[in-house]
Design a protein around this motif. Sequence first.
Motif, PDB file in Angstrom:
ATOM      1  N   ARG A 163       2.352  11.043  -1.327  1.00  0.00           N
ATOM      2  CA  ARG A 163       2.036  11.842  -0.144  1.00  0.00           C
ATOM      3  C   ARG A 163       3.231  12.667   0.320  1.00  0.00           C
ATOM      4  O   ARG A 163       3.106  13.845   0.663  1.00  0.00           O
ATOM      5  CB  ARG A 163       1.569  10.920   1.000  1.00  0.00           C
ATOM      6  N   ALA A 187       1.601   5.247  -2.948  1.00  0.00           N
ATOM      7  CA  ALA A 187       0.843   6.208  -2.143  1.00  0.00           C
ATOM      8  C   ALA A 187       1.763   7.041  -1.261  1.00  0.00           C
ATOM      9  O   ALA A 187       1.597   8.271  -1.148  1.00  0.00           O
ATOM     10  CB  ALA A 187      -0.192   5.458  -1.297  1.00  0.00           C
ATOM     11  N   GLU A 188       2.742   6.400  -0.638  1.00  0.00           N
ATOM     12  CA  GLU A 188       3.675   7.123   0.232  1.00  0.00           C
ATOM     13  C   GLU A 188       4.557   8.063  -0.578  1.00  0.00           C
ATOM     14  O   GLU A 188       4.880   9.177  -0.133  1.00  0.00           O
ATOM     15  CB  GLU A 188       4.524   6.116   1.018  1.00  0.00           C
ATOM     16  N   ALA A 247      -5.684   2.784  -0.320  1.00  0.00           N
ATOM     17  CA  ALA A 247      -4.996   1.857  -1.226  1.00  0.00           C
ATOM     18  C   ALA A 247      -5.129   0.422  -0.730  1.00  0.00           C
ATOM     19  O   ALA A 247      -5.375  -0.503  -1.519  1.00  0.00           O
ATOM     20  CB  ALA A 247      -3.520   2.238  -1.342  1.00  0.00           C
ATOM     21  N   MET A 292       0.814  -1.221   0.000  1.00  0.00           N
ATOM     22  CA  MET A 292       0.000   0.000   0.000  1.00  0.00           C
ATOM     23  C   MET A 292       0.850   1.276   0.000  1.00  0.00           C
ATOM     24  O   MET A 292       0.412   2.322  -0.447  1.00  0.00           O
ATOM     25  CB  MET A 292      -0.940  -0.009   1.208  1.00  0.00           C
ATOM     26  N   ARG A 293       2.079   1.170   0.505  1.00  0.00           N
ATOM     27  CA  ARG A 293       2.943   2.347   0.564  1.00  0.00           C
ATOM     28  C   ARG A 293       3.721   2.570  -0.733  1.00  0.00           C
ATOM     29  O   ARG A 293       4.357   3.608  -0.904  1.00  0.00           O
ATOM     30  CB  ARG A 293       3.950   2.199   1.708  1.00  0.00           C
ATOM     31  N   THR A 294       3.694   1.610  -1.637  1.00  0.00           N
ATOM     32  CA  THR A 294       4.585   1.616  -2.796  1.00  0.00           C
ATOM     33  C   THR A 294       4.551   2.936  -3.556  1.00  0.00           C
ATOM     34  O   THR A 294       5.600   3.562  -3.787  1.00  0.00           O
ATOM     35  CB  THR A 294       4.207   0.470  -3.755  1.00  0.00           C
ATOM     36  N   ASN A 297      -3.478   8.056  -0.202  1.00  0.00           N
ATOM     37  CA  ASN A 297      -3.821   7.537   1.121  1.00  0.00           C
ATOM     38  C   ASN A 297      -3.567   6.031   1.176  1.00  0.00           C
ATOM     39  O   ASN A 297      -4.172   5.260   0.434  1.00  0.00           O
ATOM     40  CB  ASN A 297      -5.300   7.842   1.414  1.00  0.00           C
ATOM     41  N   GLN A 298      -2.682   5.615   2.078  1.00  0.00           N
ATOM     42  CA  GLN A 298      -2.314   4.200   2.149  1.00  0.00           C
ATOM     43  C   GLN A 298      -3.486   3.325   2.598  1.00  0.00           C
ATOM     44  O   GLN A 298      -3.619   2.183   2.144  1.00  0.00           O
ATOM     45  CB  GLN A 298      -1.141   4.018   3.104  1.00  0.00           C
ATOM     46  N   SER A 329      -2.276   1.234  -5.155  1.00  0.00           N
ATOM     47  CA  SER A 329      -1.467   2.238  -4.457  1.00  0.00           C
ATOM     48  C   SER A 329      -1.172   3.443  -5.344  1.00  0.00           C
ATOM     49  O   SER A 329      -1.054   4.577  -4.861  1.00  0.00           O
ATOM     50  CB  SER A 329      -0.152   1.600  -3.990  1.00  0.00           C
TER      51      SER A 329
END
Length: 244
Positions: free
Chosen positions: A78, A74-75, A163, A70-72, A159-160, A154
């Motif tokens: 962000r 999206a982070e 995602a 999920m962070r791949t 937003n994780q 993602s």
Amino acid sequence: MMNALFIARREFASFFATPVAYVFIAIFLMMSSILTFFVGDLFSRGQADLLPFFNFHAWLYLFLVPAIAMRTWAEERRSGTIELLMTLPVTVTEAVVGKFIAGWAVLLLALMLTFPLWLTVNYLGHPDNGVILAAYIGSWLMAGAFLAISMCMSALTRNQVIAFVMAVVVCFAFVLSGSDIILSAFSGWADNSVLDTVASFSFLTHFEAMSRGVLALNDVIYFILVTGLWLYASQIIVEQNKAA
């Protein structure tokens, strides 16, 4: 290719720079052991194989792979580091492939760390280790499909949590598409060709033979195609975000 490997090394290191990879691997090992021994009744079956272990992989991946993926993107979006990434002399394709390789390597590491289960069945009996190796390869291919879908989700949001939820929903549809619950919803109005098409998307259907050590070409190609198509979708989304 070298740029993709550079991105993969960077991403793989970032997984272990935070608790993400450690927590994922710990939960995967704990849950797979509990499901194998207490739900799958490994000991009481009287057979030296790892079928009870592989039977639960799709359900473990359903929640754990979106959590690690999920962070791949999206982070990156962000925190604004995606702009820095895109200033590097790499293409979007190389960035997508590099991130996928890193995540897939973490999944491979998690699978390899289940070797005590393999040692256990070899201690208890004389399993067909070729069958077990084929099932491991099939599980890794299926994990790649889960990862590609989760990475695409993602890329759609900053937003994780969103995602993660979207990835679980889409992956859940692929897991259950061949089940009686889903097929019964179509059986009232669709003909058999539609039902067969819907059922053909099921991860469970394609992994069933793999879990028994049968690496059929159509199942291998299916997971490779699903992975490739979702990675291509990720590339398109990231390019659109880059142009926006």
